[in-house]
Design an enzyme around this catalytic site. Structure first.
Site, PDB file in Angstrom:
ATOM      1  N   LYS A  93       0.811  -1.226   0.000  1.00  0.00           N
ATOM      2  CA  LYS A  93       0.000   0.000   0.000  1.00  0.00           C
ATOM      3  C   LYS A  93       0.842   1.273   0.000  1.00  0.00           C
ATOM      4  O   LYS A  93       0.410   2.290  -0.516  1.00  0.00           O
ATOM      5  CB  LYS A  93      -0.951   0.011   1.196  1.00  0.00           C
ATOM      6  CG  LYS A  93      -2.130  -0.941   1.010  1.00  0.00           C
ATOM      7  CD  LYS A  93      -3.268  -0.609   1.954  1.00  0.00           C
ATOM      8  CE  LYS A  93      -4.451  -1.515   1.701  1.00  0.00           C
ATOM      9  NZ  LYS A  93      -4.210  -2.895   2.197  1.00  0.00           N
ATOM     10  N   GLU A 115     -10.337   6.722   4.140  1.00  0.00           N
ATOM     11  CA  GLU A 115     -10.984   5.719   4.974  1.00  0.00           C
ATOM     12  C   GLU A 115      -9.972   4.607   5.228  1.00  0.00           C
ATOM     13  O   GLU A 115      -9.004   4.464   4.485  1.00  0.00           O
ATOM     14  CB  GLU A 115     -12.183   5.132   4.235  1.00  0.00           C
ATOM     15  CG  GLU A 115     -11.840   4.076   3.165  1.00  0.00           C
ATOM     16  CD  GLU A 115     -11.034   4.581   1.954  1.00  0.00           C
ATOM     17  OE1 GLU A 115     -10.995   5.813   1.728  1.00  0.00           O
ATOM     18  OE2 GLU A 115     -10.440   3.736   1.262  1.00  0.00           O
ATOM     19  N   SER A 381       1.741  -9.713  -0.911  1.00  0.00           N
ATOM     20  CA  SER A 381       1.417  -8.292  -0.802  1.00  0.00           C
ATOM     21  C   SER A 381       1.808  -7.676   0.532  1.00  0.00           C
ATOM     22  O   SER A 381       2.043  -6.474   0.612  1.00  0.00           O
ATOM     23  CB  SER A 381      -0.083  -8.085  -1.050  1.00  0.00           C
ATOM     24  OG  SER A 381      -0.854  -8.929  -0.213  1.00  0.00           O
TER      25      SER A 381
HETATM   26  C1  LIG Z   1      -5.042  -3.974   1.864  1.00  0.00           C
HETATM   27  C2  LIG Z   1      -4.310  -5.203   1.556  1.00  0.00           C
HETATM   28  C3  LIG Z   1      -4.701  -6.040   0.497  1.00  0.00           C
HETATM   29  C4  LIG Z   1      -5.947  -5.819  -0.305  1.00  0.00           C
HETATM   30  O1  LIG Z   1      -5.941  -4.669  -1.103  1.00  0.00           O
HETATM   31  P1  LIG Z   1      -5.840  -4.742  -2.675  1.00  0.00           P
HETATM   32  O2  LIG Z   1      -6.187  -3.374  -3.101  1.00  0.00           O
HETATM   33  O3  LIG Z   1      -6.795  -5.793  -3.161  1.00  0.00           O
HETATM   34  O4  LIG Z   1      -4.439  -5.109  -2.996  1.00  0.00           O
HETATM   35  C5  LIG Z   1      -3.928  -7.144   0.214  1.00  0.00           C
HETATM   36  N1  LIG Z   1      -2.826  -7.435   0.939  1.00  0.00           N
HETATM   37  C6  LIG Z   1      -2.417  -6.660   1.963  1.00  0.00           C
HETATM   38  C7  LIG Z   1      -1.198  -7.040   2.706  1.00  0.00           C
HETATM   39  C8  LIG Z   1      -3.141  -5.522   2.310  1.00  0.00           C
HETATM   40  O5  LIG Z   1      -2.735  -4.756   3.328  1.00  0.00           O
END
Ligand SMILES: *Cc1c(COP(=O)(O)O)cnc(C)c1O
Length: 399
Positions: A93, A115, A381
């Site tokens: 993010k 948000e 992610s």
């Molecule tokens: C917020 C988050 C997501 C989901 O958000 P996307 O916009 O679908 O990528 C996925 N993985 C992590 C670690 C997150 O913090």
């Protein structure tokens, strides 16, 4: 013209999805953001500053790791992971938050607002605000505030104001509504920094472009490591930003199969999952057209998943489009599969994944056996430190 340059169109439509259905007072402000983004994305100074930040503050490029032990355990395809868990603040993010912060700075704004659900986007945006010397206002449902106390503490330490949202379901959807309301009265001096590839134009495109760095790095790194492109590329999909970041690096490579993994929660029954593309229908949510999970009245339905970052009854319009065109295949992984993947990656690779990312790991574990000799690249992610108390208190330490 290539896919990324031609999609979305100038009105923000990915095929029939996307667009901007805004309350009239916000129309000029979203136009201002669109114009600024289009101008700055071609500015050498803006690009140079963003590169500098990525390298010297975020710690990019993040590596691609060969998950050899997990591949051996599954027996079949070789599994690789793009390590967004090693990005500063522990998830992808920050890629778009730093860029949105830089955009705010170039636009002369004084404040970033957003948000947050589990607090991950709030923490990343508060980090960007601290870096750029901007104020930060984060709207968060009261239920989430109680559940995610460490992230509330982090945001406050980083200097953000956390606004509790006490109406309706007191969670992410209400936090978006509350933030939009507050933004209307201060849009001259604040930038609403949406947390995924969702919301009205230009956010789905802009956030994708800011996350594109994941795919560009991963493609180059994978080629260097193996001499080939991956056969399969997969990422979890909540709003869809980490997935669009990775997919956008491979979208023109027709031989690379792309997979979005949605959260199947505890069952396929409405209210017990958040697998929007798998089970939803066309509709509108938060100012754009996409696929939505609806209740009997046609309103956004309640959703459930063990991964609170995937907890949204809509999805980015580009995913709805890529589903429609068939370029990306969407599938789902359950809470149980994600937890199994969480334990396996921790135990066998020394990487504790975020529960969101564990959905992509679960896909690789499920598919590896059926694809011997192939390669699967997943997006890790984020890291799972935020989830360890919840997981071990609720489910123990795995077998
Ligand atoms: C917020 C988050 C997501 C989901 O958000 P996307 O916009 O679908 O990528 C996925 N993985 C992590 C670690 C997150 O913090």
């Amino acid at each position: 013209m290539g896919y990324l340059k031609s999609t979305p169109n100038t009105e923000g439509f990915f095929g029939e999805y996307g667009g901007a259905d805004l309350p009239p007072p916000l129309v000029p402000h979203f136009k201002e953001i669109t114009d600024a983004y289009l101008r700055l994305s071609k500015s050498a100074d803006f690009i140079a500053e963003l590169r500098y930040i990525r390298k010297h503050f975020q710690g990019r490029p993040t590596p691609v790791s060969h998950l050899k032990n997990l591949s051996d355990l599954c027996g079949g395809a070789q599994i690789y992971a793009k390590r967004e868990d090693l990005n500063h603040t522990g998830a992808h993010k920050l890629n778009h938050c730093m860029a949105e912060g830089l955009l705010a700075k170039y636009m002369g704004k004084k404040k970033l607002m957003a948000e947050t659900g589990a607090g991950q986007h709030g923490v990343a945006l508060a980090t960007a605000a601290a870096y750029f010397g901007l104020e930060c206002e984060i709207h968060m449902g009261e239920i989430d505030i109680a559940k995610e106390a460490p992230n509330v503490t982090r945001m406050k330490l980083l200097g953000a104001t956390v606004v509790p949202v006490g109406f309706g379901g007191r969670s992410l959807k209400e936090a978006v509504d509350s933030c939009f309301q507050s933004y209307v009265s201060q849009a001259d001096t604040a930038l609403f920094a949406i947390g995924s590839v969702v919301g009205p134009h230009p956010f789905p495109r802009m956030v994708r472009d800011f996350q594109h760095v994941i795919g560009v790095e991963a493609r180059e790194q994978f080629l260097e490591m193996t001499g080939e492109l991956p056969d399969m590329v997969a990422a979890c999909v909540g709003g869809g930003s980490n997935a669009m970041g990775l997919f956008s690096g491979f979208i023109e490579d027709k031989d690379v199969a792309l997979y979005g993994v949605e959260p199947l929660g505890t069952s396929s029954k409405l209210g017990e999952h958040a697998a929007t593309i798998t089970y939803g229908e066309d509709g509108d949510i938060h100012g754009f057209r996409t696929i939505v999970l609806k209740d009997a009245e046609g309103n956004p339905a309640p959703v459930h998943t063990v991964a609170s970052g995937l907890d949204y009854p809509g999805v980015g319009p580009e995913h709805a489009h890529l589903h429609r065109t068939g370029r990306v295949t969407y599938t789902a992984a359950s809470d149980t599969e994600a937890l199994d993947a969480f334990y396996k990656l921790s135990r066998h690779e020394g990487i504790i994944p975020a529960l969101e990312s564990a959905h992509a790991v679960a896909f690789a574990i499920r598919e590896a056996k059926a694809h011997p000799g192939k390669s699967i690249l997943i997006n890790l992610s984020g890291r799972g430190d935020k989830d360890i108390d919840y997981v071990t208190e609720t489910y123990g330490f795995g077998e």
